[in-house]
Design an enzyme around this catalytic site. Structure first.
Site, PDB file in Angstrom:
ATOM      1  N   ARG A 225       0.859  -1.181   0.000  1.00 17.81           N
ATOM      2  CA  ARG A 225       0.000   0.000   0.000  1.00 17.81           C
ATOM      3  C   ARG A 225       0.899   1.236   0.000  1.00 17.81           C
ATOM      4  O   ARG A 225       2.029   1.205   0.516  1.00 17.81           O
ATOM      5  CB  ARG A 225      -0.879   0.040   1.260  1.00 17.81           C
ATOM      6  CG  ARG A 225      -2.045  -0.929   1.252  1.00 17.81           C
ATOM      7  CD  ARG A 225      -3.138  -0.497   0.267  1.00 17.81           C
ATOM      8  NE  ARG A 225      -4.301  -1.379   0.293  1.00 17.81           N
ATOM      9  CZ  ARG A 225      -4.521  -2.352  -0.591  1.00 17.81           C
ATOM     10  NH1 ARG A 225      -3.662  -2.593  -1.556  1.00 17.81           N
ATOM     11  NH2 ARG A 225      -5.630  -3.079  -0.517  1.00 17.81           N
ATOM     12  N   HIS A 273      -1.645   0.995  -9.495  1.00 21.26           N
ATOM     13  CA  HIS A 273      -2.286   0.021  -8.595  1.00 21.26           C
ATOM     14  C   HIS A 273      -2.931  -1.105  -9.408  1.00 21.26           C
ATOM     15  O   HIS A 273      -4.120  -1.402  -9.262  1.00 21.26           O
ATOM     16  CB  HIS A 273      -3.321   0.722  -7.702  1.00 21.26           C
ATOM     17  CG  HIS A 273      -3.674  -0.065  -6.470  1.00 21.26           C
ATOM     18  ND1 HIS A 273      -3.953   0.511  -5.259  1.00 21.26           N
ATOM     19  CD2 HIS A 273      -3.796  -1.415  -6.261  1.00 21.26           C
ATOM     20  CE1 HIS A 273      -4.242  -0.430  -4.370  1.00 21.26           C
ATOM     21  NE2 HIS A 273      -4.149  -1.616  -4.955  1.00 21.26           N
TER      22      HIS A 273
HETATM   23  P1  NDP Z   1      -1.750 -11.901   4.279  1.00 24.18           P
HETATM   24  O1  NDP Z   1      -2.622 -11.402   5.362  1.00 24.18           O
HETATM   25  O2  NDP Z   1      -1.971 -13.289   3.764  1.00 24.18           O
HETATM   26  O3  NDP Z   1      -0.218 -11.824   4.751  1.00 24.18           O
HETATM   27  C1  NDP Z   1       0.284 -10.758   5.455  1.00 24.18           C
HETATM   28  C2  NDP Z   1       1.739 -11.051   5.843  1.00 24.18           C
HETATM   29  O4  NDP Z   1       2.293  -9.866   6.393  1.00 24.18           O
HETATM   30  C3  NDP Z   1       1.869 -12.152   6.894  1.00 24.18           C
HETATM   31  O5  NDP Z   1       2.986 -12.949   6.635  1.00 24.18           O
HETATM   32  C4  NDP Z   1       2.079 -11.347   8.177  1.00 24.18           C
HETATM   33  O6  NDP Z   1       2.841 -12.005   9.179  1.00 24.18           O
HETATM   34  C5  NDP Z   1       2.871 -10.175   7.643  1.00 24.18           C
HETATM   35  N1  NDP Z   1       2.773  -9.041   8.574  1.00 24.18           N
HETATM   36  C6  NDP Z   1       1.674  -8.356   8.944  1.00 24.18           C
HETATM   37  N2  NDP Z   1       1.982  -7.418   9.850  1.00 24.18           N
HETATM   38  C7  NDP Z   1       3.310  -7.535  10.073  1.00 24.18           C
HETATM   39  C8  NDP Z   1       4.228  -6.872  10.914  1.00 24.18           C
HETATM   40  N3  NDP Z   1       3.841  -5.884  11.741  1.00 24.18           N
HETATM   41  N4  NDP Z   1       5.510  -7.258  10.891  1.00 24.18           N
HETATM   42  C9  NDP Z   1       5.917  -8.253  10.093  1.00 24.18           C
HETATM   43  N5  NDP Z   1       5.098  -8.940   9.248  1.00 24.18           N
HETATM   44  C10 NDP Z   1       3.813  -8.580   9.246  1.00 24.18           C
HETATM   45  O7  NDP Z   1      -1.826 -10.839   3.106  1.00 24.18           O
HETATM   46  P2  NDP Z   1      -1.710 -11.083   1.500  1.00 24.18           P
HETATM   47  O8  NDP Z   1      -0.429 -11.769   1.245  1.00 24.18           O
HETATM   48  O9  NDP Z   1      -2.949 -11.704   0.967  1.00 24.18           O
HETATM   49  O10 NDP Z   1      -1.693  -9.568   0.969  1.00 24.18           O
HETATM   50  C11 NDP Z   1      -0.703  -8.661   1.364  1.00 24.18           C
HETATM   51  C12 NDP Z   1      -1.050  -7.258   0.924  1.00 24.18           C
HETATM   52  O11 NDP Z   1      -0.816  -7.097  -0.475  1.00 24.18           O
HETATM   53  C13 NDP Z   1      -2.505  -6.817   1.077  1.00 24.18           C
HETATM   54  O12 NDP Z   1      -2.805  -6.478   2.415  1.00 24.18           O
HETATM   55  C14 NDP Z   1      -2.567  -5.623   0.150  1.00 24.18           C
HETATM   56  O13 NDP Z   1      -2.232  -4.439   0.852  1.00 24.18           O
HETATM   57  C15 NDP Z   1      -1.493  -5.922  -0.894  1.00 24.18           C
HETATM   58  N6  NDP Z   1      -2.090  -6.166  -2.221  1.00 24.18           N
HETATM   59  C16 NDP Z   1      -1.806  -5.294  -3.242  1.00 24.18           C
HETATM   60  C17 NDP Z   1      -2.308  -5.500  -4.501  1.00 24.18           C
HETATM   61  C18 NDP Z   1      -1.940  -4.598  -5.634  1.00 24.18           C
HETATM   62  O14 NDP Z   1      -2.517  -4.727  -6.714  1.00 24.18           O
HETATM   63  N7  NDP Z   1      -0.978  -3.707  -5.473  1.00 24.18           N
HETATM   64  C19 NDP Z   1      -3.189  -6.644  -4.808  1.00 24.18           C
HETATM   65  C20 NDP Z   1      -3.410  -7.503  -3.676  1.00 24.18           C
HETATM   66  C21 NDP Z   1      -2.885  -7.261  -2.433  1.00 24.18           C
HETATM   67  P3  NDP Z   1       2.328 -13.381   9.841  1.00 24.18           P
HETATM   68  O15 NDP Z   1       2.587 -14.432   8.799  1.00 24.18           O
HETATM   69  O16 NDP Z   1       3.177 -13.551  11.021  1.00 24.18           O
HETATM   70  O17 NDP Z   1       0.862 -13.198  10.139  1.00 24.18           O
HETATM   71  C1  OXD Z   2      -6.022  -5.696  -3.038  1.00 25.99           C
HETATM   72  C2  OXD Z   2      -5.625  -4.731  -4.069  1.00 25.99           C
HETATM   73  O1  OXD Z   2      -5.830  -5.437  -1.849  1.00 25.99           O
HETATM   74  O2  OXD Z   2      -5.963  -4.934  -5.247  1.00 25.99           O
HETATM   75  O3  OXD Z   2      -6.526  -6.773  -3.422  1.00 25.99           O
HETATM   76  O4  OXD Z   2      -4.940  -3.750  -3.744  1.00 25.99           O
END
Ligand code: NDP
Ligand code: OXD
Length: 310
Positions: A225, A273
């Protein structure tokens, strides 16, 4: 059973409706904004970044499904009803992210921005290729998308590492976690990819302190983000050479202000995005499966922990 749908783009509505009704013909799908006479029928909301306050006041609402994997915009609503919130996990979104992360990492690995600059200067000279095994790629976030991206990057032979909140074990990936593991993780990232959710703990994580701990000349890919990145810190790090290049798919303001430096800086590849988008059929299947699981007393994979913020 009625579902209120706020699609990412208004023109997505017919595709969503077709995909959902192909799997559940009895489902009534109501387009956003909800007509007053339908409010009492709404049991589910399927939404992309709803305006704050707009999900309150549906007496029969049983669950909210996010069209995005990231739920920061939904959780930012202080009036959000106290019903389960399920984020998007679907294979099309994961495949799209795998493609984009591979493209961005390979682009930096193979000096594509530098070749674009050389081309503008009518310069035909080559840059010595570095073997992928000598290129260290680190992924912030080892969730659905981070793990899948690492599995894809492994096929190119990069030296891989990852960072998460809790300890993780992934074959072929050196894993770090928590505050205590952050600096050691960063020290071995020639290319850093951010796939974190935006929470109070991760806001501004890509800042001057982070950049200073990366190897000199590292590259940054932000597909999480815009709130993860302190844009002026990136600019200073690019100017000093600490960061060589960046790929930014997300920004503080989307689109960036008309006079933002991000539009013109040749060291930055900027995309609107689009790193990954849902595929309607598989996303509809994921939503209806999550609804089935919830109604059957099972825990949907994408159930959001509001306390953690993801
Ligand atoms: P998940 O919830 O599956 O994974 C999140 C990961 O981040 C986990 O491994 C978690 O750790 C880690 N995490 C969260 N908080 C912390 C922290 N404070 N310190 C260290 N690690 C942390 O999310 P997704 O993989 O499904 O998606 C990730 C992000 O990608 C979304 O939230 C979104 O913002 C972004 N996104 C962007 C898109 C785009 O088009 N640009 C499209 C889709 C998503 P733990 O394993 O320990 O829980
Ligand atoms: C998502 C994105 O969070 O597209 O899926 O950013």
């Amino acid at each position: 059973m009625a579902l209120l749908l706020k699609a990412e783009e208004a023109e997505d509505f017919p595709q969503w409706r077709a995909a959902l009704q192909a799997l559940d013909p009895a489902l009534e799908i109501i387009d956003w904004p909800c007509p007053a006479d339908a409010r009492q029928r709404i049991e589910y909301a399927l939404v992309w970044q709803p305006p704050r306050g707009e999900l309150a006041g549906y007496a029969k609402l049983r669950a909210i499904f996010s069209i995005g994997a990231g739920v920061d915009a939904i959780l930012a609503d202080p009036t959000l009803p106290d019903v389960p919130l399920v984020r998007m996990i679907e294979p099309g979104l994961t495949r799209g992210m795998n493609e984009f992360v591979s493209l961005a990492v390979l682009g930096h690995h193979r000096f594509m921005l530098q070749y674009a600059a050389r081309r503008r200067a009518r310069d035909w000279s080559p840059i010595q290729q570095i073997d992928a095994s000598q290129r260290r790629v680190g992924v912030l976030g080892l969730g659905q998308l981070g793990r899948a991206a690492l599995a894809q990057l492994a096929t190119f032979g990069f030296a891989l590492r990852g960072w998460s909140r809790s300890p993780r074990r992934i074959d072929g990936v050196e894993c770090f976690h928590g505050e205590a593991g952050f600096d050691d993780f960063l020290a071995g990232c020639d290319i850093l990819v951010c796939l974190l959710p935006l929470t109070d703990d991760t806001r501004g994580i890509l800042d001057a302190r982070c950049f200073a701990r990366l190897p000199h000349g590292a590259c940054v890919v932000n597909v999480g983000r815009g709130g993860h990145l302190v844009e002026e810190d990136l600019r200073a790090a690019l100017d000093s050479g600490q960061i060589a290049e960046a790929t930014l798919d997300v920004c503080q303001s989307e689109p960036p202000a008309a006079d933002s430096w991000l539009w013109d800086d040749p060291r930055v590849l900027l995309t609107p995005h689009i790193a990954s988008m849902i595929i309607f059929d598989s996303a509809a299947a994921a939503v209806l499966e999550a609804r089935r699981q919830w109604l059957a007393g099972e825990r949907p994979a994408g159930l959001v922990d509001r306390r953690r913020g993801y």
